[in-house]
Design a protein around this motif. Structure first.
Motif, PDB file in Angstrom:
ATOM      1  N   LYS A  29       3.660  36.604  12.489  1.00 43.74           N
ATOM      2  CA  LYS A  29       3.335  36.688  11.063  1.00 43.74           C
ATOM      3  C   LYS A  29       4.600  36.686  10.212  1.00 43.74           C
ATOM      4  O   LYS A  29       5.545  37.426  10.487  1.00 43.74           O
ATOM      5  N   VAL A  30       4.590  35.869   9.182  1.00 43.10           N
ATOM      6  CA  VAL A  30       5.722  35.799   8.258  1.00 43.10           C
ATOM      7  C   VAL A  30       5.206  35.273   6.914  1.00 43.10           C
ATOM      8  O   VAL A  30       4.285  34.454   6.863  1.00 43.10           O
ATOM      9  N   GLU A  31       5.775  35.776   5.831  1.00 40.91           N
ATOM     10  CA  GLU A  31       5.393  35.275   4.511  1.00 40.91           C
ATOM     11  C   GLU A  31       6.100  33.955   4.248  1.00 40.91           C
ATOM     12  O   GLU A  31       7.298  33.814   4.506  1.00 40.91           O
ATOM     13  N   ILE A  32       5.333  32.995   3.734  1.00 39.58           N
ATOM     14  CA  ILE A  32       5.883  31.698   3.339  1.00 39.58           C
ATOM     15  C   ILE A  32       5.650  31.534   1.847  1.00 39.58           C
ATOM     16  O   ILE A  32       4.582  31.862   1.330  1.00 39.58           O
ATOM     17  N   ILE A  33       6.680  31.052   1.158  1.00 40.17           N
ATOM     18  CA  ILE A  33       6.586  30.878  -0.286  1.00 40.17           C
ATOM     19  C   ILE A  33       6.650  29.396  -0.641  1.00 40.17           C
ATOM     20  O   ILE A  33       7.346  28.618   0.004  1.00 40.17           O
ATOM     21  N   LEU A  34       5.873  29.038  -1.649  1.00 37.92           N
ATOM     22  CA  LEU A  34       5.871  27.684  -2.195  1.00 37.92           C
ATOM     23  C   LEU A  34       6.737  27.697  -3.447  1.00 37.92           C
ATOM     24  O   LEU A  34       6.513  28.507  -4.354  1.00 37.92           O
ATOM     25  N   LEU A  35       7.740  26.821  -3.486  1.00 39.01           N
ATOM     26  CA  LEU A  35       8.724  26.812  -4.573  1.00 39.01           C
ATOM     27  C   LEU A  35       8.688  25.490  -5.311  1.00 39.01           C
ATOM     28  O   LEU A  35       8.367  24.444  -4.735  1.00 39.01           O
ATOM     29  N   ASP A  36       9.071  25.537  -6.600  1.00 41.17           N
ATOM     30  CA  ASP A  36       9.243  24.285  -7.324  1.00 41.17           C
ATOM     31  C   ASP A  36      10.698  23.834  -7.213  1.00 41.17           C
ATOM     32  O   ASP A  36      11.499  24.429  -6.482  1.00 41.17           O
ATOM     33  N   GLU A  37      11.053  22.808  -7.967  1.00 37.45           N
ATOM     34  CA  GLU A  37      12.394  22.230  -7.849  1.00 37.45           C
ATOM     35  C   GLU A  37      13.489  23.199  -8.268  1.00 37.45           C
ATOM     36  O   GLU A  37      14.626  23.116  -7.812  1.00 37.45           O
ATOM     37  N   THR A  38      13.159  24.171  -9.129  1.00 34.71           N
ATOM     38  CA  THR A  38      14.144  25.144  -9.594  1.00 34.71           C
ATOM     39  C   THR A  38      14.137  26.415  -8.750  1.00 34.71           C
ATOM     40  O   THR A  38      14.767  27.399  -9.112  1.00 34.71           O
ATOM     41  N   LYS A  39      13.407  26.405  -7.639  1.00 33.36           N
ATOM     42  CA  LYS A  39      13.284  27.543  -6.723  1.00 33.36           C
ATOM     43  C   LYS A  39      12.456  28.690  -7.301  1.00 33.36           C
ATOM     44  O   LYS A  39      12.532  29.822  -6.839  1.00 33.36           O
ATOM     45  N   THR A  40      11.647  28.403  -8.326  1.00 40.64           N
ATOM     46  CA  THR A  40      10.693  29.380  -8.840  1.00 40.64           C
ATOM     47  C   THR A  40       9.511  29.469  -7.884  1.00 40.64           C
ATOM     48  O   THR A  40       9.008  28.445  -7.408  1.00 40.64           O
ATOM     49  N   ILE A  41       9.058  30.694  -7.590  1.00 41.44           N
ATOM     50  CA  ILE A  41       7.960  30.878  -6.649  1.00 41.44           C
ATOM     51  C   ILE A  41       6.631  30.516  -7.319  1.00 41.44           C
ATOM     52  O   ILE A  41       6.286  31.041  -8.373  1.00 41.44           O
ATOM     53  N   LEU A  42       5.895  29.612  -6.699  1.00 47.13           N
ATOM     54  CA  LEU A  42       4.599  29.165  -7.212  1.00 47.13           C
ATOM     55  C   LEU A  42       3.440  29.879  -6.515  1.00 47.13           C
ATOM     56  O   LEU A  42       2.391  30.116  -7.111  1.00 47.13           O
TER      57      LEU A  42
END
Length: 302
Positions: free
Chosen positions: A107-120
């Motif tokens: 188990k691990v958290e995965i983050i979706l980022l935009d081009e500016t590395k902002t978390i979506l």
């Protein structure tokens, strides 16, 4: 299982996501490979239970062959395709392993980022479902972010990326500035490590300052060693920090502004630093050092 991939003119498939890469030591605490080569090309590996059409196998092989080679001892998430529905974001990506042995991630958290590395969006995934990732291989998978995991409704079609939240994969830990690492005795490091491990767990995105030793010197200065605690999935950098020191009587006993020179507190770590308040910044000559608080001074708009 997978959407139809976006295509350019003709049948050429577009890869709309970017790649993120970390060392295997950061994610699974293992980097045993002694590099024998500068780069590693990863072979396509499907999950043993997958049954794909020849067309989709071809698409994945085409995409995999176009991936940038990794360096030894790396794990990567290579974004391929993203589709947004009313209640989910479906992200297709390769999980890549450049080690010369199989790995299994739980188990691990995965983050979706935009081009500016902002978390979506962010979500904990059980990657044990992918089974073992063979040596030097890429395994495609779909990562589904339900609406409750979103942090915005504005999801870009291109330039996005997936990344491991390293902080969620490892316990909260002590991080020392190099000057402290070089000068602090081993027993003092052990005390700090024990303190960090026994403090209450930080909430997600929580960041706070905790004084661990405050005292007055003979020349009237006050020194306060503070623990910066970062529960965020990303590092925090501080360039300039106005602080005030509050004693056990709730009196502000000292205040001042300190240049920090891009002081970095890494994701999911605690980092100590000592602040010295000169005598002219001290407002109380006999402070009550029990239950001291150190807090940033926020400018209030008039």
């Amino acid at each position: 299982m997978f959407p139809f991939f976006k295509k350019k003119n003709g049948d050429e498939v577009i890869k709309t996501g970017k790649d993120t890469t970390i060392s295997s030591a950061e994610l699974i605490g293992d980097s045993q490979d002694i590099p024998e080569e500068d780069t590693v090309s990863t072979e396509l590996s499907f999950h043993p239970k997958w049954k794909l059409s020849k067309e989709k196998e071809y698409v994945f092989r085409f995409l995999n062959n176009d991936l940038t080679p990794l360096k030894p001892n790396q794990i990567s998430l290579a974004g391929v395709d993203l589709t947004q529905e009313d209640n989910s974001i479906n992200v297709t990506a390769f999980l890549r392993n450049s080690l010369s042995k199989a790995i299994k991630i739980e188990k691990v958290e995965i983050i979706l980022l935009d081009e500016t590395k902002t978390i979506l969006a962010r979500k904990e995934f059980d990657l044990g479902e992918l089974d073992e990732i063979p040596p030097k291989s890429s395994r495609p998978w779909m990562f589904i972010f339900e609406k409750e995991t979103w942090e915005t409704d504005e999801i870009p079609n291109e330039g996005w990326s997936l990344a491991f939240n390293i902080g969620s994969a490892q316990p909260h830990r002590l991080d020392l500035e190099q000057s402290w690492q070089d000068s602090l005795p081993a027993e003092e490091k052990e005390k700090l490590e024990k303190l960090v491990s026994t403090l209450p767990k930080l909430k997600k995105k929580e960041f706070n300052l905790m004084p661990i030793q405050t005292r007055m010197l003979e020349d009237g200065k006050i020194t306060s060693t503070v623990l910066f605690r970062n529960g965020n999935p990303t590092s925090i950098k501080i360039k300039h920090l106005p602080l005030e020191l509050v004693d056990g009587d709730q009196d502000i006993i000292a205040k001042g502004a300190f240049p920090m020179e891009d002081f970095e507190i890494k994701a999911n770590t605690s980092k100590p630093w000592t602040f010295i308040f000169p005598a002219e910044m001290v407002n109380k000559q006999e402070p009550n050092f029990s239950k001291c608080i150190v807090r940033p001074i926020h400018k209030h708009k008039s």
